[in-house]
Design an enzyme around this catalytic site. Structure first.
Site, PDB file in Angstrom:
ATOM      1  N   HIS A   1      -4.500 -14.918   9.540  1.00 18.71           N
ATOM      2  CA  HIS A   1      -3.632 -13.726   9.598  1.00 18.71           C
ATOM      3  C   HIS A   1      -4.370 -12.470  10.053  1.00 18.71           C
ATOM      4  O   HIS A   1      -3.910 -11.371   9.819  1.00 18.71           O
ATOM      5  CB  HIS A   1      -2.938 -13.448   8.259  1.00 18.71           C
ATOM      6  CG  HIS A   1      -2.249 -14.637   7.677  1.00 18.71           C
ATOM      7  ND1 HIS A   1      -1.109 -15.174   8.221  1.00 18.71           N
ATOM      8  CD2 HIS A   1      -2.569 -15.427   6.606  1.00 18.71           C
ATOM      9  CE1 HIS A   1      -0.738 -16.224   7.506  1.00 18.71           C
ATOM     10  NE2 HIS A   1      -1.618 -16.408   6.537  1.00 18.71           N
TER      11      HIS A   1
ATOM     12  N   PRO B   1       0.829  -1.218   0.000  1.00 17.84           N
ATOM     13  CA  PRO B   1       0.000   0.000   0.000  1.00 17.84           C
ATOM     14  C   PRO B   1       0.864   1.269   0.000  1.00 17.84           C
ATOM     15  O   PRO B   1       1.791   1.388   0.778  1.00 17.84           O
ATOM     16  CB  PRO B   1      -0.789  -0.099   1.311  1.00 17.84           C
ATOM     17  CG  PRO B   1      -0.638  -1.507   1.770  1.00 17.84           C
ATOM     18  CD  PRO B   1       0.636  -2.017   1.196  1.00 17.84           C
ATOM     19  N   GLU B   2       0.544   2.175  -0.913  1.00 15.09           N
ATOM     20  CA  GLU B   2       1.192   3.480  -0.954  1.00 15.09           C
ATOM     21  C   GLU B   2       0.096   4.527  -0.707  1.00 15.09           C
ATOM     22  O   GLU B   2      -1.019   4.172  -0.337  1.00 15.09           O
ATOM     23  CB  GLU B   2       1.875   3.679  -2.313  1.00 15.09           C
ATOM     24  CG  GLU B   2       2.924   2.600  -2.600  1.00 15.09           C
ATOM     25  CD  GLU B   2       3.582   2.741  -3.975  1.00 15.09           C
ATOM     26  OE1 GLU B   2       3.719   3.869  -4.461  1.00 15.09           O
ATOM     27  OE2 GLU B   2       3.932   1.706  -4.552  1.00 15.09           O
TER      28      GLU B   2
ATOM     29  N   ARG C   1       2.098 -10.733   5.862  1.00 13.49           N
ATOM     30  CA  ARG C   1       3.545 -10.680   6.064  1.00 13.49           C
ATOM     31  C   ARG C   1       3.946 -10.004   7.370  1.00 13.49           C
ATOM     32  O   ARG C   1       5.122 -10.006   7.738  1.00 13.49           O
ATOM     33  CB  ARG C   1       4.217 -10.015   4.866  1.00 13.49           C
ATOM     34  CG  ARG C   1       3.995 -10.880   3.618  1.00 13.49           C
ATOM     35  CD  ARG C   1       4.865 -10.492   2.483  1.00 13.49           C
ATOM     36  NE  ARG C   1       6.278 -10.533   2.819  1.00 13.49           N
ATOM     37  CZ  ARG C   1       7.230 -10.090   2.024  1.00 13.49           C
ATOM     38  NH1 ARG C   1       6.920  -9.571   0.875  1.00 13.49           N
ATOM     39  NH2 ARG C   1       8.490 -10.162   2.387  1.00 13.49           N
TER      40      ARG C   1
END
Ligand SMILES: [Zn+2]
Length: 291
Positions: free
Chosen positions: A97, A2-3, A117
Site C-alpha cells: 500500500h 488523522p486529525e 484505504r
C-alpha cells in the site's frame, strides 16, 4: 483517522527531517492517489527543494523552490483515513500500500506515502491553486479566536458534534477530538450550537484548544494506521476520556460511556457529565395558567 494533532505531528517531523532537502526522483506506484496527471506530478516536483511547510486543518502544504528561480510549487498532502507520510531509508523494504516514493538528495532516504484505504491525496499545485483549497476551509482550529468560534456557533442548528467536524467552519477537528472536547465541556453531542449557553460555549472553545494542544504534545492518537514521519505511533490514546470507550466507566463520574450515531459517525459521551439538551418548552419553564 488523522486529525489536526496527527497532521501537525507529521508537519513537525517533516520540518526536522525534510526541509532544505532536494527531491531527486519521484515514483508514482498508484496513480489514484494523485490529483491531476501523475506525469505532471512527477515532472513539476523533481529537482525542486523543500523550503517551507504550512499546515491548515488536516491539510499539509510543502513549498518547493526551483533552482532556476521559477515560481514555487506546493505539494499538497491529505492523509485521508489511513495515510502515512514517512521519511524512510531506501534500504527498508517497501510496505504494501505504498503509493508514492519521493527520493531525497542522494536517494539514501525517501518520503513514502502509504495509504491502506486510499482516501489520501497528493497534489502538485501553484500558489493560486493552493490558496483556493485552503481558502475554502474555515479558520484552523488551533488559530481560531474565541470571537470567531462564538460567531460560527450563533444561530446554528443541528448537532454540535457535526458542527465541530464541519471543515468549512473550523478546520482540523474530526471524530476523536470532537468527542473529547464535548466531554471536557460537558456538552451533549446532540445539543444545538445556537442554543448552548455562553458559559458552555466558552468552555467548549477552551476544551477544543486544550485537547488539541495536549494531543499535539503527545504526538496524536494511533488506533491502527496513524504514524509520524519516523514511523512511531501517537501517545494520546491513553488520554482519551470517551472516544471508543463505549460501555466503560466514565473516568470522572463512573457512569457507562454511551455511543450514538450522528450523521453516520459514532459519537461517544457520558450521559451524566453530558446531559441531553433540554427542549425549548422546558427551557422557558412550565406554562403558567392564565399567562
Ligand atoms: Zn461522567
Amino acid at each position: 483517522m488523522p486529525e489536526l494533532p496527527e497532521v501537525e505531528t507529521v508537519a513537525q517531523g517533516l520540518r526536522r527531517r525534510a526541509l532544505g532537502r532536494r527531491i531527486a526522483a519521484v515514483e508514482v506506484r498508484q496513480p489514484a492517489v494523485i490529483v491531476g496527471s501523475p506525469e505532471g506530478f512527477v515532472s513539476t516536483l523533481t529537482g525542486r527543494t523543500l523550503t517551507g511547510l504550512e499546515r491548515k486543518g488536516k491539510a499539509l502544504a510543502l513549498e518547493l523552490t526551483a533552482a532556476n528561480g521559477a515560481e514555487p510549487r506546493f505539494l499538497l498532502v491529505r492523509l485521508g483515513m489511513t495515510g502515512q507520510f514517512t521519511v524512510t531509508p531506501q534500504s527498508v523494504p517497501i510496505a504494501p500500500h505504498t503509493h508514492v516514493l519521493i527520493a531525497l538528495d542522494d536517494g539514501h532516504e525517501e518520503l513514502r506515502f502509504r495509504d491502506v484505504r486510499r482516501f489520501g491525496r497528493l497534489r502538485s499545485c501553484t500558489r493560486e491553486e493552493l490558496q483556493a483549497v485552503l481558502g475554502a476551509m474555515g479558520p484552523d482550529a488551533q488559530r481560531m479566536t474565541e470571537a470567531q468560534f462564538l460567531a460560527a456557533m450563533r444561530d446554528r442548528r443541528g448537532a454540535i458534534k457535526s458542527w465541530l467536524m464541519n471543515q468549512n467552519l473550523m478546520a482540523g477537528v474530526g471524530n476523536i477530538y470532537a468527542d473529547e472536547a464535548l466531554f471536557q465541556a460537558g456538552i451533549h453531542p446532540l445539543a444545538q450550537p445556537g442554543r448552548v449557553s455562553p458559559a458552555k460555549a466558552h468552555r467548549l472553545y477552551q476544551a477544543v484548544r486544550r485537547v488539541l494542544e495536549r494531543a499535539v504534545r503527545l504526538g496524536g492518537t494511533t488506533f491502527s494506521d496513524y504514524l509520524d514521519v519516523e514511523g512511531r505511533p501517537g501517545e494520546f490514546l491513553k488520554m482519551l476520556r470517551v472516544y471508543q470507550r463505549t460501555g466503560r466507566p466514565c473516568r470522572r463520574c463512573g457512569c457507562k460511556i454511551r455511543r450514538l450515531v450522528i450523521a453516520g459517525r459514532s459519537s461517544h459521551f457520558c450521559p451524566s457529565c453530558q446531559p441531553p439538551p433540554r427542549r425549548k418548552a422546558q427551557m422557558h419553564g412550565p406554562r403558567r395558567p392564565g399567562v
